[in-house]
Design an enzyme around this catalytic site. Structure first.
Site, PDB file in Angstrom:
ATOM      1  N   GLU A  56       1.404  -1.575  -0.171  1.00  0.00           N
ATOM      2  CA  GLU A  56      -0.153  -0.284   0.283  1.00  0.00           C
ATOM      3  C   GLU A  56       0.645   0.858  -0.210  1.00  0.00           C
ATOM      4  O   GLU A  56       1.965   1.387   0.969  1.00  0.00           O
ATOM      5  CB  GLU A  56      -0.855  -0.422   1.266  1.00  0.00           C
ATOM      6  CG  GLU A  56      -1.785  -0.520   1.205  1.00  0.00           C
ATOM      7  CD  GLU A  56      -2.149  -1.792   3.063  1.00  0.00           C
ATOM      8  OE1 GLU A  56      -3.126  -1.651   3.008  1.00  0.00           O
ATOM      9  OE2 GLU A  56      -1.817  -1.017   3.707  1.00  0.00           O
ATOM     10  N   THR A  84       5.053  -9.327   8.986  1.00  0.00           N
ATOM     11  CA  THR A  84       3.740  -8.980   9.079  1.00  0.00           C
ATOM     12  C   THR A  84       3.660  -7.994   7.582  1.00  0.00           C
ATOM     13  O   THR A  84       3.280  -7.881   6.564  1.00  0.00           O
ATOM     14  CB  THR A  84       2.708  -9.477   9.780  1.00  0.00           C
ATOM     15  OG1 THR A  84       2.974 -10.877  10.199  1.00  0.00           O
ATOM     16  CG2 THR A  84       1.154  -9.194   8.633  1.00  0.00           C
ATOM     17  N   ASP A 227      -7.794  -4.818   8.437  1.00  0.00           N
ATOM     18  CA  ASP A 227      -7.268  -3.882   7.970  1.00  0.00           C
ATOM     19  C   ASP A 227      -7.183  -3.622   6.368  1.00  0.00           C
ATOM     20  O   ASP A 227      -6.403  -3.098   5.633  1.00  0.00           O
ATOM     21  CB  ASP A 227      -6.409  -2.902   8.701  1.00  0.00           C
ATOM     22  CG  ASP A 227      -5.005  -4.145   8.370  1.00  0.00           C
ATOM     23  OD1 ASP A 227      -5.491  -5.172   8.124  1.00  0.00           O
ATOM     24  OD2 ASP A 227      -4.218  -4.045   8.907  1.00  0.00           O
ATOM     25  N   VAL A 293      -7.834   1.095  10.927  1.00  0.00           N
ATOM     26  CA  VAL A 293      -7.342   0.428   9.169  1.00  0.00           C
ATOM     27  C   VAL A 293      -5.936   1.013   9.874  1.00  0.00           C
ATOM     28  O   VAL A 293      -4.808   0.378   8.670  1.00  0.00           O
ATOM     29  CB  VAL A 293      -8.099   0.563   8.313  1.00  0.00           C
ATOM     30  CG1 VAL A 293      -9.502  -0.329   8.629  1.00  0.00           C
ATOM     31  CG2 VAL A 293      -8.089   1.819   8.253  1.00  0.00           C
TER      32      VAL A 293
HETATM   33  N1  LIG Z   1      -4.795  -0.796  12.001  1.00  0.00           N
HETATM   34  C1  LIG Z   1      -3.352  -0.058  11.798  1.00  0.00           C
HETATM   35  O1  LIG Z   1      -3.063   0.562  11.695  1.00  0.00           O
HETATM   36  C2  LIG Z   1      -2.641  -1.666  11.945  1.00  0.00           C
HETATM   37  C3  LIG Z   1      -0.976  -1.105  12.021  1.00  0.00           C
HETATM   38  C4  LIG Z   1       0.001  -1.991  11.913  1.00  0.00           C
HETATM   39  C5  LIG Z   1      -0.891  -3.714  11.872  1.00  0.00           C
HETATM   40  N2  LIG Z   1      -2.120  -3.759  11.741  1.00  0.00           N
HETATM   41  C6  LIG Z   1      -2.521  -5.264  11.946  1.00  0.00           C
HETATM   42  O2  LIG Z   1      -2.356  -5.560  13.432  1.00  0.00           O
HETATM   43  C7  LIG Z   1      -2.310  -7.189  12.906  1.00  0.00           C
HETATM   44  C8  LIG Z   1      -1.038  -7.491  14.261  1.00  0.00           C
HETATM   45  O3  LIG Z   1      -0.201  -6.826  13.321  1.00  0.00           O
HETATM   46  P1  LIG Z   1       1.447  -7.782  13.954  1.00  0.00           P
HETATM   47  O4  LIG Z   1       2.078  -6.671  13.105  1.00  0.00           O
HETATM   48  O5  LIG Z   1       1.575  -8.045  15.238  1.00  0.00           O
HETATM   49  O6  LIG Z   1       1.477  -9.469  13.134  1.00  0.00           O
HETATM   50  P2  LIG Z   1       2.051 -10.288  13.665  1.00  0.00           P
HETATM   51  O7  LIG Z   1       1.778 -11.800  12.380  1.00  0.00           O
HETATM   52  O8  LIG Z   1       3.418 -10.247  13.763  1.00  0.00           O
HETATM   53  O9  LIG Z   1       1.493 -10.381  14.985  1.00  0.00           O
HETATM   54  C9  LIG Z   1       0.087 -11.538  14.748  1.00  0.00           C
HETATM   55  C10 LIG Z   1      -0.222 -12.272  15.616  1.00  0.00           C
HETATM   56  O10 LIG Z   1      -1.847 -12.729  15.420  1.00  0.00           O
HETATM   57  C11 LIG Z   1      -1.748 -13.783  15.864  1.00  0.00           C
HETATM   58  N3  LIG Z   1      -2.957 -15.012  15.800  1.00  0.00           N
HETATM   59  C12 LIG Z   1      -2.826 -14.882  14.355  1.00  0.00           C
HETATM   60  N4  LIG Z   1      -4.644 -15.513  14.637  1.00  0.00           N
HETATM   61  C13 LIG Z   1      -4.894 -16.001  15.770  1.00  0.00           C
HETATM   62  C14 LIG Z   1      -6.273 -15.921  16.689  1.00  0.00           C
HETATM   63  N5  LIG Z   1      -7.415 -16.598  15.302  1.00  0.00           N
HETATM   64  N6  LIG Z   1      -6.149 -16.018  17.980  1.00  0.00           N
HETATM   65  C15 LIG Z   1      -5.420 -15.342  18.548  1.00  0.00           C
HETATM   66  N7  LIG Z   1      -4.062 -14.839  17.865  1.00  0.00           N
HETATM   67  C16 LIG Z   1      -3.947 -15.145  16.707  1.00  0.00           C
HETATM   68  C17 LIG Z   1      -0.321 -15.191  15.678  1.00  0.00           C
HETATM   69  O11 LIG Z   1      -0.129 -16.082  16.345  1.00  0.00           O
HETATM   70  C18 LIG Z   1       0.652 -13.687  15.995  1.00  0.00           C
HETATM   71  O12 LIG Z   1       1.360 -14.148  16.652  1.00  0.00           O
HETATM   72  C19 LIG Z   1      -1.959  -7.251  11.477  1.00  0.00           C
HETATM   73  O13 LIG Z   1      -3.273  -8.655  10.828  1.00  0.00           O
HETATM   74  C20 LIG Z   1      -1.366  -6.243  10.838  1.00  0.00           C
HETATM   75  O14 LIG Z   1      -2.530  -6.115   8.966  1.00  0.00           O
HETATM   76  C21 LIG Z   1      -2.602  -3.054  11.491  1.00  0.00           C
END
Ligand SMILES: NC(=O)c1ccc[n+]([C@@H]2O[C@H](COP(=O)([O-])OP(=O)(O)OC[C@H]3O[C@@H](n4cnc5c(N)ncnc54)[C@H](O)[C@@H]3O)[C@@H](O)[C@H]2O)c1
Length: 344
Positions: A56, A84, A227, A293
């Site tokens: 993005e 990620t 998101d 998001v």
């Molecule tokens: N809204 C925003 O501004 C924003 C910003 C950054 C990241 N994000 C999103 O936040 C999420 C987390 O990002 P990250 O960098 O920590 O990712 P990451 O991959 O480092 O961590 C995600 C964690 O979620 C766990 N997980 C997956 N499915 C699960 C479930 N059903 N129950 C419990 N745990 C589960 C995984 O085991 C992993 O430890 C991602 O989806 C990312 O796209 C959103």
């Protein structure tokens, strides 16, 4: 010369100032920028989807500075030893169009997302909230926990992840903090007694991390992980009984939890609450949701703060990203001058 903050500089810079201070200062800056929301030229981000991820571009301008972030979202990356979410950002001077600042934004995105979540919770959660369920203990999780302890007053975290290694890492990293951590056995167990529920899981599908029966009256939900189109965490029934707050409606309708609802389902933009034009939480029993998001203005605020701190601490490098010929029309001369110097 363009100022550049790379990974090693941002680590030094955050450690010198202190993560808690950076989170606090960023929340203040975000609040100030949300208060001048109408001044920004805003657009939903430009997304390029592939089977397992998304890339993005997130542009924004306040007419003095233009900024954009390049960011990806690839939930399967962690299995390959990759993040990620990985990002970098750029700030330019609108007057000349010249880039003036470039920064890594993987760490910075985690900091800004946490500061943004905590700021939203300060406006939406019950002021006496002390316990937070944190579901998804990946890269974002520690930043979320610390921001909520520092900015919202959370004292107790009930943590859950499907992956035991992620849970162990979170517990290890959060040892000795000013809040306690209790490991829950399931998402349903994590939310018991929680005033705030943060979901930060990563899975490129419509997951059900929170179902309707798991959400009690008066809870604030900080929904971070949903998101992207086809990537959500909350059951639609949770959304239907809640007051929903978003960043830029146009973008969140595509990417947020509300992609599951009708296009005209009522939502409130957070800037309206922050400027006092619209009420946030209407009663103790209302369920509030920040359908986060990530919006370009938050990256703009974060880049401006890091640029200021970099200049104060000296933790940056100058890079020769932009040409500087003696005569701007003699761009070709740069090649011939370099040739002549090599021969001399
Ligand atoms: N809204 C925003 O501004 C924003 C910003 C950054 C990241 N994000 C999103 O936040 C999420 C987390 O990002 P990250 O960098 O920590 O990712 P990451 O991959 O480092 O961590 C995600 C964690 O979620 C766990 N997980 C997956 N499915 C699960 C479930 N059903 N129950 C419990 N745990 C589960 C995984 O085991 C992993 O430890 C991602 O989806 C990312 O796209 C959103």
């Amino acid at each position: 010369m363009v100022q550049f903050v790379g990974v090693s500089d941002i680590v030094k810079l955050i450690n010198q100032v202190g993560l808690e201070t950076v989170l606090r200062d960023l929340a203040d800056r975000l609040e100030a920028d949300f208060k001048r929301w109408p001044e920004f030229e805003k657009t939903p981000r430009l997304a390029s989807h592939s089977r397992d991820g998304v890339i993005e571009l997130m542009p924004i301008s306040d007419h003095a500075h233009y900024a954009f972030k390049y960011v990806n979202g690839h939930p399967k990356n962690t299995a390959r030893g990759l993040q990620t979410v990985a990002a970098f950002g750029v700030v330019s001077d609108v007057d000349t169009g010249y880039t003036i600042f470039v920064s890594e934004m993987t760490l910075l995105t985690a900091v800004r997302t946490a500061a943004m979540s905590a700021l939203a919770a300060r406006y939406l959660a019950r002021p006496d909230s002390r316990t937070m369920a944190l579901i998804g203990l990946g890269a974002q999780s520690e930043f979320q926990a610390i921001a909520f302890a520092e900015l919202v007053g959370i004292e107790h975290i009930r943590a859950y992840d499907v992956d035991e290694a992620a849970t162990a890492k979170f517990v290890r990293n959060m040892r000795g903090r000013n809040f306690s951590v209790e490991v829950a056995e399931s998402a349903a167990d994590a939310v018991v007694g929680a005033d705030i529920i943060t979901t930060a899981t990563a899975d490129k599908q419509q997951a059900t991390i929170l179902s309707e029966n798991m959400v009690g009256a008066g809870v604030h939900i900080n929904a971070v992980g949903g998101d992207c189109p086809g990537k959500t965490e909350l059951e639609a029934a949770v959304l239907r009984r809640s007051a929903i707050f978003v960043e830029l409606t146009e973008q969140t309708r595509i990417e947020g939890e509300i992609q599951q609802l009708a296009q005209d389902h009522p939502v409130t933009e957070l800037w309206e609450v922050i400027t006092g034009q619209v009420e946030g939480r209407s009663s103790r029993d209302t369920v509030t949701i920040f359908d986060s998001v990530g919006f370009a203005m938050e990256d703009f605020s974060a880049l401006q703060l890091i640029r200021d701190i970099a200049q104060q601490t000296g933790h940056f490098q100058d890079i020769d990203l932009i040409v500087e010929p003696r005569d701007p029309r003699d761009l070709f001369g740069l090649l011939t001058e370099a040739d002549a110097m090599a021969e001399a």
